[in-house]
Design a protein around this motif. Sequence first.
Motif, short mmCIF file in Angstrom:
data_model
loop_
_atom_site.label_atom_id
_atom_site.label_comp_id
_atom_site.label_asym_id
_atom_site.label_seq_id
_atom_site.Cartn_x
_atom_site.Cartn_y
_atom_site.Cartn_z
N ALA A 177 43.08 45.93 30.71
CA ALA A 177 41.70 45.75 31.19
C ALA A 177 40.85 46.95 30.81
O ALA A 177 41.31 48.08 30.81
N GLU A 178 39.63 46.69 30.45
CA GLU A 178 38.66 47.74 30.20
C GLU A 178 37.66 47.71 31.34
O GLU A 178 37.51 46.71 32.01
N SER A 179 36.94 48.82 31.56
CA SER A 179 35.98 48.84 32.66
C SER A 179 34.58 49.11 32.15
O SER A 179 34.39 49.74 31.12
N HIS B 71 37.40 29.33 30.74
CA HIS B 71 37.47 29.30 32.20
C HIS B 71 37.17 30.70 32.72
O HIS B 71 37.71 31.68 32.22
N TRP B 72 36.32 30.77 33.74
CA TRP B 72 35.83 32.04 34.28
C TRP B 72 36.36 32.26 35.69
O TRP B 72 36.30 31.36 36.53
N HIS B 73 36.84 33.48 35.95
CA HIS B 73 37.31 33.88 37.28
C HIS B 73 36.73 35.25 37.62
O HIS B 73 36.65 36.12 36.75
N LEU B 74 36.32 35.42 38.85
CA LEU B 74 35.88 36.73 39.34
C LEU B 74 36.66 37.01 40.61
O LEU B 74 36.60 36.24 41.57
N ASN B 75 37.42 38.11 40.60
CA ASN B 75 38.23 38.50 41.76
C ASN B 75 39.13 37.36 42.22
O ASN B 75 39.23 37.04 43.39
N GLN B 76 39.78 36.70 41.28
CA GLN B 76 40.73 35.61 41.54
C GLN B 76 40.07 34.34 42.08
O GLN B 76 40.75 33.45 42.56
N HIS B 77 38.74 34.24 42.01
CA HIS B 77 38.03 33.03 42.42
C HIS B 77 37.54 32.32 41.16
O HIS B 77 36.88 32.93 40.31
N TYR B 78 37.86 31.04 41.05
CA TYR B 78 37.44 30.26 39.89
C TYR B 78 35.95 29.99 39.96
O TYR B 78 35.43 29.50 40.97
N GLU C 122 27.81 44.71 45.21
CA GLU C 122 28.04 46.08 44.74
C GLU C 122 29.51 46.43 44.93
O GLU C 122 30.14 46.03 45.90
N GLY C 123 30.06 47.14 43.97
CA GLY C 123 31.46 47.57 44.04
C GLY C 123 32.22 47.15 42.79
O GLY C 123 31.65 46.77 41.79
N TRP C 124 33.56 47.23 42.90
CA TRP C 124 34.44 46.91 41.78
C TRP C 124 34.83 45.44 41.80
O TRP C 124 35.10 44.88 42.86
N HIS C 125 34.89 44.84 40.60
CA HIS C 125 35.26 43.44 40.44
C HIS C 125 36.13 43.30 39.19
O HIS C 125 36.07 44.13 38.30
N LYS C 126 36.90 42.23 39.16
CA LYS C 126 37.69 41.92 37.96
C LYS C 126 37.24 40.56 37.44
O LYS C 126 37.34 39.55 38.12
N LEU C 127 36.71 40.55 36.21
CA LEU C 127 36.31 39.33 35.53
C LEU C 127 37.42 38.95 34.57
O LEU C 127 37.85 39.77 33.76
N ILE C 128 37.90 37.72 34.69
CA ILE C 128 38.96 37.23 33.80
C ILE C 128 38.46 35.93 33.17
O ILE C 128 38.01 35.03 33.88
N ILE C 129 38.51 35.88 31.85
CA ILE C 129 38.17 34.65 31.15
C ILE C 129 39.38 34.24 30.32
O ILE C 129 40.12 35.09 29.82
N SER C 130 39.58 32.93 30.21
CA SER C 130 40.70 32.43 29.42
C SER C 130 40.30 31.14 28.73
O SER C 130 39.44 30.40 29.22
N GLU D 95 40.44 40.39 30.26
CA GLU D 95 40.17 40.94 31.59
C GLU D 95 39.22 42.11 31.45
O GLU D 95 39.34 42.91 30.54
N LYS D 96 38.30 42.21 32.40
CA LYS D 96 37.32 43.29 32.38
C LYS D 96 37.10 43.77 33.80
O LYS D 96 36.79 42.98 34.69
N GLU D 97 37.32 45.05 34.04
CA GLU D 97 37.01 45.67 35.32
C GLU D 97 35.52 46.04 35.29
O GLU D 97 35.06 46.67 34.34
#
Length: 83
Positions: free
Chosen positions: A2-4, A34-41, A57-65, A73-75
């Motif tokens: 993951a990159e941030s 498919h898009w996910h943010l913080n394990q939410h589809y 505001e704060g840290w999130h993890k974006l995952i696309i597949s 994955e992107k922090e």
Amino acid sequence: SAESSVIFIPYQLDGSPGEVIFRVAHRHENSTIHWHLNQHYLGKTTDFHEMALRPREGWHKLIISDSKGNTLEKEIRVIMRRP
């Protein structure tokens, strides 16, 4: 791995938080992402891969597949900017 990134989101003139538009380019036309943010589809996109979000505001993890199992994955650190 993951990159941030840090994203600054301004508040709108009416005091509401703005949104950020994430865009992804895929080398194969008509691919489904498919898009996910913080394990939410969040949903899926086909052809034009854009997703408008208002993350808190704060840290999130974006995952696309894609449908072939390729994943990115992107922090993301979101900072709200008040006028």
